[in-house]
Design an enzyme around this catalytic site. Sequence first.
Site, mmCIF file in Angstrom:
data_model
loop_
_atom_site.group_PDB
_atom_site.id
_atom_site.type_symbol
_atom_site.label_atom_id
_atom_site.label_comp_id
_atom_site.label_asym_id
_atom_site.label_seq_id
_atom_site.Cartn_x
_atom_site.Cartn_y
_atom_site.Cartn_z
ATOM 1 N N ARG A 27 -13.795 -13.432 -7.578
ATOM 2 C CA ARG A 27 -13.051 -14.667 -7.807
ATOM 3 C C ARG A 27 -13.983 -15.851 -8.045
ATOM 4 O O ARG A 27 -15.017 -15.984 -7.395
ATOM 5 C CB ARG A 27 -12.143 -14.953 -6.616
ATOM 6 N N GLU A 48 -8.366 -5.992 -10.363
ATOM 7 C CA GLU A 48 -6.916 -5.803 -10.409
ATOM 8 C C GLU A 48 -6.546 -4.327 -10.442
ATOM 9 O O GLU A 48 -5.573 -3.905 -9.813
ATOM 10 C CB GLU A 48 -6.319 -6.535 -11.607
ATOM 11 N N THR A 54 -3.245 -1.127 -2.837
ATOM 12 C CA THR A 54 -4.168 -1.094 -1.701
ATOM 13 C C THR A 54 -4.510 -2.533 -1.330
ATOM 14 O O THR A 54 -3.874 -3.462 -1.808
ATOM 15 C CB THR A 54 -5.423 -0.262 -2.031
ATOM 16 N N LEU A 91 -10.193 5.725 -3.141
ATOM 17 C CA LEU A 91 -9.226 4.717 -3.595
ATOM 18 C C LEU A 91 -7.905 5.346 -4.011
ATOM 19 O O LEU A 91 -6.897 4.658 -4.135
ATOM 20 C CB LEU A 91 -9.793 3.909 -4.771
ATOM 21 N N TYR A 93 -5.111 7.718 -6.408
ATOM 22 C CA TYR A 93 -4.523 7.518 -7.730
ATOM 23 C C TYR A 93 -5.586 7.696 -8.824
ATOM 24 O O TYR A 93 -5.948 6.770 -9.530
ATOM 25 C CB TYR A 93 -3.900 6.121 -7.852
ATOM 26 N N TYR A 131 2.056 -6.059 -15.108
ATOM 27 C CA TYR A 131 1.465 -6.866 -14.029
ATOM 28 C C TYR A 131 -0.013 -7.139 -14.298
ATOM 29 O O TYR A 131 -0.468 -8.286 -14.211
ATOM 30 C CB TYR A 131 1.607 -6.177 -12.662
ATOM 31 N N ASP A 149 3.237 -9.566 -7.926
ATOM 32 C CA ASP A 149 2.883 -8.438 -7.083
ATOM 33 C C ASP A 149 3.727 -8.484 -5.822
ATOM 34 O O ASP A 149 4.658 -9.288 -5.699
ATOM 35 C CB ASP A 149 1.383 -8.436 -6.772
ATOM 36 N N CYS A 208 5.338 -19.985 9.296
ATOM 37 C CA CYS A 208 6.116 -21.015 8.605
ATOM 38 C C CYS A 208 5.678 -22.426 8.988
ATOM 39 O O CYS A 208 5.784 -23.353 8.187
ATOM 40 C CB CYS A 208 7.602 -20.837 8.909
ATOM 41 N N THR A 302 0.990 9.898 -2.982
ATOM 42 C CA THR A 302 2.056 8.903 -3.094
ATOM 43 C C THR A 302 3.421 9.481 -2.759
ATOM 44 O O THR A 302 4.211 8.856 -2.043
ATOM 45 C CB THR A 302 2.105 8.338 -4.528
#
Length: 351
Positions: A27, A48, A54, A91, A93, A131, A149, A208, A302
């Site tokens: 980032r 991404e 995850t 990871l 998948y 996405y 997401d 909140c 999954t």
Amino acid sequence: MRDSAEIIVSDALLEWYDRHAREMPWRIGPADRAAGMRPDPYRVWLSEVMLQQTTVAAVRDYFLRFTTRWPTVQALAAAPDEQVMGEWAGLGYYARARNLLKCARAVTQNYDGRFPDSFEALLNLPGIGPYTAAAISAIAFDRPETVLDGNVERVMARLHDIHDPLPGSKPLLKEKASALTPAIRPGDYAQAVMDLGATICTPKSPACGICPLRDPCQSRVAGTQTDLPRKTPKKPKPTRYGHVYVAQSADGAMVLERRPDKGLLGGMLGWPGSEWNDAPAERPPFPANWKMLSGEVRHTFTHFHLILRIWTTDAADHDIPEHLTVVDKHSFRPGDLPTVMRKAYDLWRGQ
């Protein structure tokens, strides 16, 4: 056209993000971005893809290893499949890892190593769905795309007190999220609303009292925030069973099998084995004196749980069928195996 209430919500969230943005290795923070730094689309895309289904904590070390070993999309495109799959192990998948390589090679070959900057062009790349295309467009290129997401869905459901259950409510939640997406700083806004869901508007016990959207939040006023978002109950995962066969020759070579390109663990090397179903037949890869080890391997995918029984033999005196792969002891790296196969290896090594 955004109304004044929507502008107030977006501005409040960006002000909060400027003070509380999470630091992540992929980032560019709001201060650096305001100073003119721009995110690397390769790092945004890689993060991404890794973050799908995850957590940031789980991905951080993987991301650092990947970008140290393959610092550019061209470097990743040139990497051998087995090395990338090995680094990906854990990871899950694995179809994502296969598409990762396909996408890196498409960007390198078709776009001269530069990611396209539009949602539509990104959507045409392998492994990039709506996405991910929206996230890259917004975060890397500051396009006013709507990023939705799980964190954003939760924030929108609570902010607007939407009780329709997911996944059926996704279109409505996206409509609400789109209305709040600003034309100015959309990349920072996308990351801000995801950060809010991850740190303040959490699934349980949302904070909140310190939320920047406390006043306009309709579910807080109604007292329903902890009930949202509602979800359609999931069916319980079934359990499947299987057999795998671990064979090592006298000189330490291991006998492996490459799985079909399509399906779970597609294209990856693993131990020869049976089908995975309710009552799999024993299917040794070649005639030998196979012995079943005590213990079993348990792994969750999954859509199902898997229980494997492990068989072993000394393969030195047997003809190995051509469809199997013999990997010498110097080239064999357990870390290159998918996680479920590495679990089988660890059980075999321990006996």
